[in-house]
Design a protein around this motif. Structure first.
Motif, PDB file in Angstrom:
ATOM      1  N   ALA A  93      -5.840  -2.155 -24.043  1.00  0.00           N
ATOM      2  CA  ALA A  93      -5.654  -3.097 -22.929  1.00  0.00           C
ATOM      3  C   ALA A  93      -6.492  -4.357 -23.131  1.00  0.00           C
ATOM      4  O   ALA A  93      -6.013  -5.471 -22.889  1.00  0.00           O
ATOM      5  CB  ALA A  93      -6.010  -2.423 -21.607  1.00  0.00           C
ATOM      6  N   VAL A  94      -7.733  -4.198 -23.564  1.00  0.00           N
ATOM      7  CA  VAL A  94      -8.604  -5.362 -23.813  1.00  0.00           C
ATOM      8  C   VAL A  94      -8.032  -6.194 -24.951  1.00  0.00           C
ATOM      9  O   VAL A  94      -8.000  -7.431 -24.876  1.00  0.00           O
ATOM     10  CB  VAL A  94     -10.054  -4.914 -24.119  1.00  0.00           C
ATOM     11  N   SER A  95      -7.571  -5.530 -25.999  1.00  0.00           N
ATOM     12  CA  SER A  95      -6.970  -6.225 -27.140  1.00  0.00           C
ATOM     13  C   SER A  95      -5.795  -7.091 -26.694  1.00  0.00           C
ATOM     14  O   SER A  95      -5.692  -8.270 -27.053  1.00  0.00           O
ATOM     15  CB  SER A  95      -6.502  -5.200 -28.166  1.00  0.00           C
ATOM     16  N   LYS A  96      -4.944  -6.522 -25.887  1.00  0.00           N
ATOM     17  CA  LYS A  96      -3.763  -7.251 -25.400  1.00  0.00           C
ATOM     18  C   LYS A  96      -4.164  -8.389 -24.460  1.00  0.00           C
ATOM     19  O   LYS A  96      -3.673  -9.507 -24.587  1.00  0.00           O
ATOM     20  CB  LYS A  96      -2.825  -6.274 -24.685  1.00  0.00           C
ATOM     21  N   GLN A  97      -5.067  -8.097 -23.532  1.00  0.00           N
ATOM     22  CA  GLN A  97      -5.455  -9.096 -22.527  1.00  0.00           C
ATOM     23  C   GLN A  97      -6.210 -10.270 -23.146  1.00  0.00           C
ATOM     24  O   GLN A  97      -6.034 -11.406 -22.755  1.00  0.00           O
ATOM     25  CB  GLN A  97      -6.293  -8.418 -21.446  1.00  0.00           C
ATOM     26  N   GLN A  98      -7.051  -9.988 -24.153  1.00  0.00           N
ATOM     27  CA  GLN A  98      -7.868 -11.053 -24.743  1.00  0.00           C
ATOM     28  C   GLN A  98      -7.336 -11.519 -26.100  1.00  0.00           C
ATOM     29  O   GLN A  98      -7.977 -12.316 -26.772  1.00  0.00           O
ATOM     30  CB  GLN A  98      -9.320 -10.598 -24.846  1.00  0.00           C
ATOM     31  N   ASN A  99      -6.179 -10.993 -26.479  1.00  0.00           N
ATOM     32  CA  ASN A  99      -5.527 -11.378 -27.728  1.00  0.00           C
ATOM     33  C   ASN A  99      -6.462 -11.212 -28.936  1.00  0.00           C
ATOM     34  O   ASN A  99      -6.660 -12.131 -29.718  1.00  0.00           O
ATOM     35  CB  ASN A  99      -4.990 -12.817 -27.634  1.00  0.00           C
ATOM     36  N   LEU A 100      -7.037 -10.004 -29.050  1.00  0.00           N
ATOM     37  CA  LEU A 100      -7.947  -9.676 -30.145  1.00  0.00           C
ATOM     38  C   LEU A 100      -7.399  -8.463 -30.892  1.00  0.00           C
ATOM     39  O   LEU A 100      -6.786  -7.589 -30.282  1.00  0.00           O
ATOM     40  CB  LEU A 100      -9.340  -9.332 -29.598  1.00  0.00           C
ATOM     41  N   PRO A 101      -7.645  -8.378 -32.186  1.00  0.00           N
ATOM     42  CA  PRO A 101      -7.173  -7.194 -32.919  1.00  0.00           C
ATOM     43  C   PRO A 101      -7.937  -5.942 -32.478  1.00  0.00           C
ATOM     44  O   PRO A 101      -9.165  -5.902 -32.519  1.00  0.00           O
ATOM     45  CB  PRO A 101      -7.450  -7.536 -34.386  1.00  0.00           C
ATOM     46  N   LYS A 102      -7.192  -4.921 -32.074  1.00  0.00           N
ATOM     47  CA  LYS A 102      -7.819  -3.715 -31.524  1.00  0.00           C
ATOM     48  C   LYS A 102      -8.672  -2.980 -32.551  1.00  0.00           C
ATOM     49  O   LYS A 102      -9.623  -2.295 -32.189  1.00  0.00           O
ATOM     50  CB  LYS A 102      -6.776  -2.790 -30.910  1.00  0.00           C
ATOM     51  N   GLU A 103      -8.364  -3.134 -33.828  1.00  0.00           N
ATOM     52  CA  GLU A 103      -9.127  -2.468 -34.874  1.00  0.00           C
ATOM     53  C   GLU A 103     -10.574  -2.955 -34.935  1.00  0.00           C
ATOM     54  O   GLU A 103     -11.444  -2.291 -35.491  1.00  0.00           O
ATOM     55  CB  GLU A 103      -8.472  -2.686 -36.250  1.00  0.00           C
TER      56      GLU A 103
END
Length: 190
Positions: free
Chosen positions: A138-148
Motif C-alpha cells: 500500500a505504501v509503495s502504491k501510494q508513494q510511488n516507490l518500489p516495494k522491494e
C-alpha cells in the motif's frame, strides 16, 4: 499520529470471566465501569472501551516515542456518538486527547485513534495474511516507490517505522491483529 486495534469477537466474547472480582476495576475508571454495567451489552462494551484505549495508546506511544507501558486504567474513554455499528469517542491520556472511531460488527470491533481529521487509508483482512507485506504494498502504491526497497524496522521502544533505501520514510501508520482479523491504517500524503 494514529493507532488502531481489532478484536475478534468469537475469541473474546464469552471467553473471559469479566464479572470476577477486581477485573473491571483493574482496567476501567468508575465512570467507565458504570457505563459498561448499565449498558445493554456490557461484555461487548468492555471490548469496545478496550479497543479505544489500545488504539489511543499506540498513537500516544508513537507520538512521544515512549517505552512500552500499558496502563489502561490511566486512559479515560468518553463516548461522543453511539450508533449501532459505529461509535465515536475520545480517549484522554494525561493532558492529551485522541479522537476514536470504532466499527462494530457481529465478528469484530475495529477502532482507530487520531489526533486530527487527517486523510487515512485503512484495510481490514478477514483471514490470516502477511500484514507487513500488505502495508508495504500500500505504501509503495501510494508513494510511488518500489516495494522491494521498503522494509519495516522497530525503534528501541519497539515502535515500527518504514525504511526506504536505508532512510526513514515518513509514513504514519499502525497495524493490528487478533484471531482471524488483521488491519492497518496509514495517513495519506496530500
Amino acid at each position: 499520529m494514529i493507532g488502531n486495534d481489532i478484536i475478534d469477537l468469537k475469541i473474546s466474547l464469552g471467553k473471559n470471566n469479566w464479572k470476577r472480582k477486581g477485573f473491571l476495576n483493574k482496567l476501567f475508571s468508575e465512570e467507565e465501569q458504570d457505563w459498561i454495567l448499565n449498558s445493554k451489552a456490557p461484555e461487548l462494551n468492555i471490548w469496545l472501551l478496550w479497543s479505544m484505549k489500545e488504539s489511543a495508546y499506540k498513537a500516544h506511544q508513537r507520538r512521544f516515542e515512549l517505552p512500552r507501558s500499558y496502563n489502561p486504567k490511566a486512559f479515560r474513554c468518553e463516548i461522543t456518538e453511539d450508533k449501532i455499528a459505529s461509535v465515536s469517542g475520545k480517549v484522554s491520556i494525561d493532558k492529551n486527547s485522541y479522537l476514536t472511531k470504532a466499527s462494530i460488527s457481529k465478528e469484530y470491533i475495529y477502532c482507530i485513534a487520531t489526533l486530527s481529521n487527517a486523510t487515512l487509508f485503512q484495510k481490514i483482512y478477514f483471514k490470516p495474511t502477511d500484514l507487513k507485506l500488505q502495508l508495504i504494498n500500500a505504501v509503495s502504491k501510494q508513494q510511488n516507490l518500489p516495494k522491494e526497497k521498503i522494509s519495516i524496522k522497530k525503534t528501541s521502544q519497539f515502535i515500527p517505522f518504514l525504511i526506504f533505501e536505508n532512510q526513514k520514510l515518513f509514513c504514519n501508520f499502525s497495524m493490528t491483529h487478533h484471531g482471524d482479523f488483521s488491519a492497518f491504517i496509514m495517513e495519506l500524503r496530500n
